[in-house]
Design a protein around this motif. Sequence first.
Motif, mmCIF file in Angstrom:
data_model
loop_
_atom_site.group_PDB
_atom_site.id
_atom_site.type_symbol
_atom_site.label_atom_id
_atom_site.label_comp_id
_atom_site.label_asym_id
_atom_site.label_seq_id
_atom_site.Cartn_x
_atom_site.Cartn_y
_atom_site.Cartn_z
ATOM 1 N N PHE A 80 0.825 -1.207 0.000
ATOM 2 C CA PHE A 80 0.000 0.000 0.000
ATOM 3 C C PHE A 80 0.859 1.257 0.000
ATOM 4 O O PHE A 80 0.558 2.234 -0.701
ATOM 5 N N GLU A 81 1.927 1.280 0.780
ATOM 6 C CA GLU A 81 2.798 2.454 0.837
ATOM 7 C C GLU A 81 3.427 2.745 -0.522
ATOM 8 O O GLU A 81 3.499 3.902 -0.951
ATOM 9 N N VAL A 82 3.883 1.712 -1.212
ATOM 10 C CA VAL A 82 4.461 1.882 -2.548
ATOM 11 C C VAL A 82 3.418 2.461 -3.502
ATOM 12 O O VAL A 82 3.693 3.407 -4.247
ATOM 13 N N LEU A 83 2.218 1.895 -3.478
ATOM 14 C CA LEU A 83 1.168 2.369 -4.384
ATOM 15 C C LEU A 83 0.765 3.809 -4.084
ATOM 16 O O LEU A 83 0.537 4.598 -5.010
ATOM 17 N N GLU A 84 0.696 4.170 -2.815
ATOM 18 C CA GLU A 84 0.358 5.563 -2.473
ATOM 19 C C GLU A 84 1.457 6.525 -2.894
ATOM 20 O O GLU A 84 1.158 7.649 -3.305
ATOM 21 N N ARG A 85 2.708 6.118 -2.790
ATOM 22 C CA ARG A 85 3.795 6.988 -3.263
ATOM 23 C C ARG A 85 3.678 7.219 -4.775
ATOM 24 O O ARG A 85 3.971 8.311 -5.266
ATOM 25 N N LEU A 86 3.249 6.208 -5.500
ATOM 26 C CA LEU A 86 3.120 6.334 -6.953
ATOM 27 C C LEU A 86 1.900 7.134 -7.382
ATOM 28 O O LEU A 86 1.981 7.964 -8.289
ATOM 29 N N TYR A 87 0.751 6.858 -6.764
ATOM 30 C CA TYR A 87 -0.525 7.358 -7.282
ATOM 31 C C TYR A 87 -1.296 8.251 -6.326
ATOM 32 O O TYR A 87 -2.362 8.752 -6.682
ATOM 33 N N GLY A 88 -0.803 8.437 -5.115
ATOM 34 C CA GLY A 88 -1.565 9.197 -4.133
ATOM 35 C C GLY A 88 -2.572 8.307 -3.425
ATOM 36 O O GLY A 88 -2.586 7.087 -3.610
ATOM 37 N N PRO A 89 -3.457 8.913 -2.640
ATOM 38 C CA PRO A 89 -4.381 8.138 -1.802
ATOM 39 C C PRO A 89 -5.615 7.635 -2.562
ATOM 40 O O PRO A 89 -6.748 7.957 -2.228
ATOM 41 N N LEU A 90 -5.406 6.858 -3.612
ATOM 42 C CA LEU A 90 -6.513 6.255 -4.355
ATOM 43 C C LEU A 90 -7.162 5.150 -3.524
ATOM 44 O O LEU A 90 -6.504 4.536 -2.679
ATOM 45 N N PRO A 91 -8.416 4.825 -3.808
ATOM 46 C CA PRO A 91 -8.971 3.598 -3.249
ATOM 47 C C PRO A 91 -8.177 2.400 -3.796
ATOM 48 O O PRO A 91 -7.927 2.316 -4.999
ATOM 49 N N MET A 92 -7.759 1.541 -2.897
ATOM 50 C CA MET A 92 -6.948 0.382 -3.281
ATOM 51 C C MET A 92 -7.471 -0.865 -2.588
ATOM 52 O O MET A 92 -7.936 -0.805 -1.451
ATOM 53 N N HIS A 93 -7.363 -1.960 -3.274
ATOM 54 C CA HIS A 93 -7.764 -3.259 -2.742
ATOM 55 C C HIS A 93 -6.675 -4.249 -3.144
ATOM 56 O O HIS A 93 -6.152 -4.184 -4.257
ATOM 57 N N LEU A 94 -6.311 -5.149 -2.237
ATOM 58 C CA LEU A 94 -5.329 -6.164 -2.588
ATOM 59 C C LEU A 94 -5.705 -7.506 -1.983
ATOM 60 O O LEU A 94 -6.364 -7.582 -0.948
ATOM 61 N N VAL A 95 -5.266 -8.543 -2.668
ATOM 62 C CA VAL A 95 -5.282 -9.899 -2.143
ATOM 63 C C VAL A 95 -3.849 -10.405 -2.313
ATOM 64 O O VAL A 95 -3.338 -10.468 -3.437
ATOM 65 N N LEU A 96 -3.204 -10.721 -1.189
ATOM 66 C CA LEU A 96 -1.823 -11.188 -1.186
ATOM 67 C C LEU A 96 -1.812 -12.633 -0.704
ATOM 68 O O LEU A 96 -2.278 -12.934 0.390
ATOM 69 N N GLN A 97 -1.287 -13.505 -1.530
ATOM 70 C CA GLN A 97 -1.314 -14.943 -1.263
ATOM 71 C C GLN A 97 0.097 -15.487 -1.092
ATOM 72 O O GLN A 97 0.966 -15.218 -1.918
ATOM 73 N N LYS A 98 0.303 -16.228 -0.026
ATOM 74 C CA LYS A 98 1.534 -17.001 0.162
ATOM 75 C C LYS A 98 1.283 -18.332 -0.526
ATOM 76 O O LYS A 98 0.416 -19.108 -0.122
#
Length: 124
Positions: A80-98
Amino acid sequence: MDLIHIRDLRLWAHVGVLDHERRDGQWFQLDISLGLDLSESARSDDLSATADYSLAVLALQELARDLCCLTIECFSEEIFEVLERLYGPLPMHLVLQKCQPPIAGFTGAVALERRRNWSAEQGH
């Protein structure tokens, strides 16, 4: 709100509670969604009016190479921090799988799902 989805991004990262997970690394799979208004870029065909998703892929690959932490929760926060640095505070959703957690007798995967700047009316 429109969405840009990046699906099935495979990342090799040094994340896990066990020493060998952090030392040797393992595969993770990531799906992300970025919420933004795509109407201007759709009309103008102008890349500067949208989020260049190739930048996210490259930045997340770099993050995975450099990161060393215990939990996938921490890994997701860094994403999330990387994405916010790139695009600002957009709505973001993630699914991270091990992909292959080292649990005796378990052949499945473990995943977490998180949202940031995402309201209930934005749905899935």
